[in-house]
Design a protein around this motif. Structure first.
Motif, PDB file in Angstrom:
ATOM      1  N   THR A  22       0.831  -1.172   0.001  1.00 45.83           N
ATOM      2  CA  THR A  22       0.030   0.039  -0.030  1.00 45.83           C
ATOM      3  C   THR A  22       0.773   1.285  -0.063  1.00 45.83           C
ATOM      4  N   ARG A  23       1.792   1.264   0.815  1.00 43.23           N
ATOM      5  CA  ARG A  23       2.727   2.529   0.891  1.00 43.23           C
ATOM      6  C   ARG A  23       3.365   2.717  -0.457  1.00 43.23           C
ATOM      7  N   GLU A  24       3.850   1.705  -1.063  1.00 45.66           N
ATOM      8  CA  GLU A  24       4.483   2.072  -2.367  1.00 45.66           C
ATOM      9  C   GLU A  24       3.374   2.392  -3.455  1.00 45.66           C
ATOM     10  N   LEU A  25       2.227   1.859  -3.336  1.00 47.70           N
ATOM     11  CA  LEU A  25       1.263   2.286  -4.340  1.00 47.70           C
ATOM     12  C   LEU A  25       0.954   4.001  -3.926  1.00 47.70           C
ATOM     13  N   LEU A  26       0.875   4.269  -2.694  1.00 44.51           N
ATOM     14  CA  LEU A  26       0.615   5.650  -2.356  1.00 44.51           C
ATOM     15  C   LEU A  26       1.875   6.793  -2.818  1.00 44.51           C
ATOM     16  N   ASN A  27       3.037   5.915  -2.660  1.00 45.82           N
ATOM     17  CA  ASN A  27       3.988   6.957  -3.119  1.00 45.82           C
ATOM     18  C   ASN A  27       4.052   6.826  -4.296  1.00 45.82           C
ATOM     19  N   GLU A  28       3.731   6.040  -5.336  1.00 42.34           N
ATOM     20  CA  GLU A  28       3.646   6.150  -6.771  1.00 42.34           C
ATOM     21  C   GLU A  28       2.633   7.108  -7.193  1.00 42.34           C
ATOM     22  N   VAL A  29       1.419   7.118  -6.303  1.00 39.24           N
ATOM     23  CA  VAL A  29       0.310   8.123  -6.728  1.00 39.24           C
ATOM     24  C   VAL A  29       0.807   9.554  -6.449  1.00 39.24           C
ATOM     25  N   THR A  30       1.661   9.833  -5.556  1.00 38.15           N
ATOM     26  CA  THR A  30       2.135  11.066  -5.099  1.00 38.15           C
ATOM     27  C   THR A  30       2.998  11.380  -6.333  1.00 38.15           C
ATOM     28  N   GLU A  31       4.014  10.442  -6.844  1.00 35.66           N
ATOM     29  CA  GLU A  31       4.803  10.824  -8.029  1.00 35.66           C
ATOM     30  C   GLU A  31       4.152  10.969  -9.189  1.00 35.66           C
ATOM     31  N   TRP A  32       2.925  10.382  -9.520  1.00 38.56           N
ATOM     32  CA  TRP A  32       2.387  10.666 -10.799  1.00 38.56           C
ATOM     33  C   TRP A  32       1.665  12.092 -10.919  1.00 38.56           C
ATOM     34  N   LEU A  33       1.258  12.334  -9.569  1.00 40.23           N
ATOM     35  CA  LEU A  33       0.354  13.499  -9.536  1.00 40.23           C
ATOM     36  C   LEU A  33       1.352  14.770  -9.473  1.00 40.23           C
ATOM     37  N   GLN A  34       2.475  14.701  -9.054  1.00 38.01           N
ATOM     38  CA  GLN A  34       3.606  15.658  -9.142  1.00 38.01           C
ATOM     39  C   GLN A  34       4.090  15.822 -10.629  1.00 38.01           C
ATOM     40  N   TYR A  35       4.237  14.765 -11.344  1.00 37.31           N
ATOM     41  CA  TYR A  35       4.365  14.910 -12.762  1.00 37.31           C
ATOM     42  C   TYR A  35       3.226  15.683 -13.430  1.00 37.31           C
ATOM     43  N   ALA A  36       2.173  15.380 -13.010  1.00 34.34           N
ATOM     44  CA  ALA A  36       0.981  16.035 -13.770  1.00 34.34           C
ATOM     45  C   ALA A  36       0.653  17.452 -13.520  1.00 34.34           C
ATOM     46  N   CYS A  37       0.952  17.858 -12.118  1.00 27.29           N
ATOM     47  CA  CYS A  37       1.113  18.976 -11.875  1.00 27.29           C
ATOM     48  C   CYS A  37       2.228  19.912 -12.563  1.00 27.29           C
ATOM     49  N   ARG A  82      -6.225  -2.477  -1.394  1.00 29.27           N
ATOM     50  CA  ARG A  82      -5.373  -3.174  -0.364  1.00 29.27           C
ATOM     51  C   ARG A  82      -5.595  -2.764   1.061  1.00 29.27           C
ATOM     52  N   VAL A  83      -6.168  -1.493   1.228  1.00 30.64           N
ATOM     53  CA  VAL A  83      -6.196  -1.037   2.524  1.00 30.64           C
ATOM     54  C   VAL A  83      -7.731  -1.999   3.038  1.00 30.64           C
ATOM     55  N   VAL A  84      -8.711  -2.152   2.246  1.00 34.78           N
ATOM     56  CA  VAL A  84      -9.874  -2.721   2.634  1.00 34.78           C
ATOM     57  C   VAL A  84      -9.672  -4.291   2.697  1.00 34.78           C
ATOM     58  N   TRP A  85      -8.726  -4.488   1.907  1.00 37.08           N
ATOM     59  CA  TRP A  85      -8.449  -6.064   1.738  1.00 37.08           C
ATOM     60  C   TRP A  85      -7.662  -6.461   3.373  1.00 37.08           C
ATOM     61  N   GLU A  86      -6.802  -5.497   3.734  1.00 41.40           N
ATOM     62  CA  GLU A  86      -6.003  -5.748   4.945  1.00 41.40           C
ATOM     63  C   GLU A  86      -6.958  -5.752   6.252  1.00 41.40           C
ATOM     64  N   GLN A  87      -8.048  -4.827   5.944  1.00 43.85           N
ATOM     65  CA  GLN A  87      -8.697  -4.689   7.237  1.00 43.85           C
ATOM     66  C   GLN A  87      -9.711  -5.660   7.425  1.00 43.85           C
TER      67      GLN A  87
END
Length: 98
Positions: A22-37, A82-87
Motif C-alpha cells: 500500500t505504501r508503495e502504491l501511495l508513493n507512486e500516486v504522489t509521484e504521478w500527481l507531481q508529474y501531472a502538476c 489493499r487497505v480494505v483487504w487488509e482490514q
C-alpha cells in the motif's frame, strides 16, 4: 523530467499481489500527481507566453496530463483495495480468535 519507474500493478501480469504494498502504491500516486502538476504548470506558462499555439502539441500535452492522472487514479484504487483487504483480513483474524 524523468518519468517515474513503471511498476507492475498488483496482480497485473504475474498474479502476485505481494509485489507492491500500500505504501508503495501511495508513493507512486504522489509521484504521478507531481508529474501531472508539473506538466500543467509548464503548459500554463507556455500558453501564457506564446504568441501562437500549436494545437496538435497542446492536444498531445493534455493527453499526457490525462494519462498521468489516470495512472494516479488507478494506483489510488489499488491502494484503497489493499487497505480494505487488509482490514478485512484483520477483522477475520480477530473474529476467529474470539
Amino acid at each position: 523530467m524523468n518519468a517515474p519507474k513503471v511498476r507492475k500493478e498488483p496482480g497485473a501480469d504475474t498474479g502476485n499481489e505481494s509485489e507492491t504494498n500500500t505504501r508503495e502504491l501511495l508513493n507512486e500516486v504522489t509521484e504521478w500527481l507531481q508529474y501531472a502538476c508539473g506538466m500543467t504548470d509548464l503548459m500554463a506558462e507556455l500558453v501564457y507566453e506564446a504568441e501562437t499555439l500549436d494545437c496538435r502539441r497542446m492536444a498531445l500535452a493534455f493527453q499526457t496530463i490525462g494519462a498521468l492522472l489516470e495512472r494516479s487514479v488507478t494506483c489510488t484504487k489499488r491502494a484503497h483495495e489493499r487497505v480494505v483487504w487488509e482490514q478485512a483480513q484483520q477483522w477475520v483474524e480477530t473474529s476467529a480468535t474470539h
